[in-house]
Motif scaffolding. Structure first.
Motif, PDB file in Angstrom:
ATOM      1  N   ARG A  37     -15.827  41.352  31.005  1.00  0.00           N
ATOM      2  CA  ARG A  37     -16.166  39.978  30.632  1.00  0.00           C
ATOM      3  C   ARG A  37     -15.696  39.784  29.197  1.00  0.00           C
ATOM      4  N   LEU A  38     -14.954  38.744  28.953  1.00  0.00           N
ATOM      5  CA  LEU A  38     -14.381  38.517  27.630  1.00  0.00           C
ATOM      6  C   LEU A  38     -15.197  37.462  26.894  1.00  0.00           C
ATOM      7  N   PRO A  39     -15.802  37.820  25.777  1.00  0.00           N
ATOM      8  CA  PRO A  39     -16.620  36.851  25.035  1.00  0.00           C
ATOM      9  C   PRO A  39     -15.771  35.756  24.403  1.00  0.00           C
ATOM     10  N   VAL A  40     -16.362  34.578  24.351  1.00  0.00           N
ATOM     11  CA  VAL A  40     -15.738  33.422  23.706  1.00  0.00           C
ATOM     12  C   VAL A  40     -16.498  33.148  22.418  1.00  0.00           C
ATOM     13  N   SER A  41     -15.780  33.014  21.330  1.00  0.00           N
ATOM     14  CA  SER A  41     -16.455  32.722  20.064  1.00  0.00           C
ATOM     15  C   SER A  41     -16.965  31.290  20.061  1.00  0.00           C
ATOM     16  N   ARG A  42     -18.016  31.052  19.265  1.00  0.00           N
ATOM     17  CA  ARG A  42     -18.540  29.685  19.163  1.00  0.00           C
ATOM     18  C   ARG A  42     -17.465  28.730  18.655  1.00  0.00           C
ATOM     19  N   ARG A  43     -16.658  29.218  17.737  1.00  0.00           N
ATOM     20  CA  ARG A  43     -15.609  28.361  17.168  1.00  0.00           C
ATOM     21  C   ARG A  43     -14.599  27.953  18.221  1.00  0.00           C
ATOM     22  N   GLN A  44     -14.243  28.871  19.121  1.00  0.00           N
ATOM     23  CA  GLN A  44     -13.210  28.586  20.119  1.00  0.00           C
ATOM     24  C   GLN A  44     -13.755  27.913  21.370  1.00  0.00           C
ATOM     25  N   TRP A  45     -15.073  27.931  21.573  1.00  0.00           N
ATOM     26  CA  TRP A  45     -15.632  27.426  22.831  1.00  0.00           C
ATOM     27  C   TRP A  45     -15.210  25.983  23.147  1.00  0.00           C
ATOM     28  N   PRO A  46     -15.255  25.027  22.215  1.00  0.00           N
ATOM     29  CA  PRO A  46     -14.809  23.670  22.567  1.00  0.00           C
ATOM     30  C   PRO A  46     -13.370  23.626  23.082  1.00  0.00           C
ATOM     31  N   ALA A  47     -12.454  24.379  22.437  1.00  0.00           N
ATOM     32  CA  ALA A  47     -11.061  24.391  22.873  1.00  0.00           C
ATOM     33  C   ALA A  47     -10.923  25.072  24.229  1.00  0.00           C
ATOM     34  N   VAL A  48     -11.695  26.158  24.455  1.00  0.00           N
ATOM     35  CA  VAL A  48     -11.633  26.867  25.741  1.00  0.00           C
ATOM     36  C   VAL A  48     -12.143  25.958  26.854  1.00  0.00           C
ATOM     37  N   ARG A  49     -13.258  25.292  26.601  1.00  0.00           N
ATOM     38  CA  ARG A  49     -13.830  24.387  27.616  1.00  0.00           C
ATOM     39  C   ARG A  49     -12.859  23.276  27.970  1.00  0.00           C
ATOM     40  N   GLN A  50     -12.205  22.725  26.971  1.00  0.00           N
ATOM     41  CA  GLN A  50     -11.222  21.667  27.227  1.00  0.00           C
ATOM     42  C   GLN A  50     -10.017  22.195  27.994  1.00  0.00           C
TER      43      GLN A  50
END
Length: 264
Positions: free
Chosen positions: A247-260
């Motif tokens: 499972r690859l963690p997503v940083s809080r900073r990158q989460w909005p871009a990943v979700r989009q």
């Protein structure tokens, strides 16, 4: 006094790479024609860059005569992989590009032969090879590339291993290197995540500063398990992979871009 005989000129070991059989045959014949001026020996003939690298595992070459436009792996990508060898052969591009493109190759210090190749032009190129001109720099080759690479290259035990980009599930930065994970194993790349991200914006997505994931490998996203029974103020998320348990963690900073990017 008896004059000392000049030393014999060593034959250049030549690998010919062109996807068209008639073009390979012409270069073979021309190399024979200029052998008196520039002694040479053909060590192999290949139809694309992948075949060329396989041949180089079995037989060393001093110079590679490579077409630019080829299927599977073109001449520019081949050059980028050759540059990673401990003792890379000299590279001479064989091209049907127009004069403006040829000028670009000249400015980038890349040797070339313009099709149809002439014997004297080939002899002159081999003469420059004997002068041991340095191979083109990686950044120069990147600017000449007309498409993204299809392979990463890994130096192992003095040879080049090709890792298809499509088989890489994720890339993780560790110390000075980047580890590429496929379904089968890990490979160590001498590249940076930033460089890979810029080259493959449609293939890989940044999860945090040390990790890129392949879009094609993403199976879904789940909220990370809570630790020690304490609920965090902001949820953390992890990317699930199709054929790997990690499972690859997503940083809080990158989460909005990943979700989009994933349309969540």
């Amino acid at each position: 006094m008896t004059a000392t005989a000049p030393e014999a000129v060593a034959a250049l070991r030549v690998l010919v790479v062109d996807d068209e059989a008639p073009a390979r045959a012409r270069l073979r014949d021309l190399l024979g024609d200029v052998a008196g001026q520039q002694p040479n020996a053909i060590v192999g003939m290949a139809a694309n860059g992948v075949e060329a690298l396989r041949l180089l595992d079995a037989a060393a070459a001093d110079v590679v005569l490579a077409d630019i436009r080829m299927p599977v792996m073109d001449g520019v990508e081949l050059a980028r992989h050759l540059a990673r060898l401990p003792a890379p052969p000299a590279l001479v591009f064989v091209t049907a590009y127009d004069q403006y493109a040829v000028q670009a190759f000249e400015l980038a210090a890349v040797d070339y032969l313009l099709k149809p190749v002439r014997a004297q032009r080939l002899a002159a190129a081999l003469e420059r090879v004997r002068a041991r001109r340095a191979p083109p720099a990686a950044d120069v080759l990147a600017t000449l590339a007309t498409r993204a690479r299809r392979h990463f290259s890994v130096a192992e035990c003095g040879r080049i291993l090709l890792v298809p980009v499509a088989e890489v599930r994720y890339l993780r930065a560790e110390l000075k290197y980047v580890t590429a994970r496929t379904a089968a194993r890990e490979y160590v790349l001498d590249e940076s995540l930033v460089q890979i991200e810029q080259e493959f914006p449609r293939s890989f997505l940044r999860l945090h500063r040390n990790c890129l994931v392949a879009f094609a490998a993403v199976a879904g996203v789940e909220r990370a398990a809570e630790r020690d029974g304490q609920k965090e103020a902001e949820p953390r998320w992890e990317v699930l992979l199709r054929d790997l348990p990690e499972r690859l963690p997503v940083s809080r900073r990158q989460w909005p871009a990943v979700r989009q990017a994933l349309g969540l």
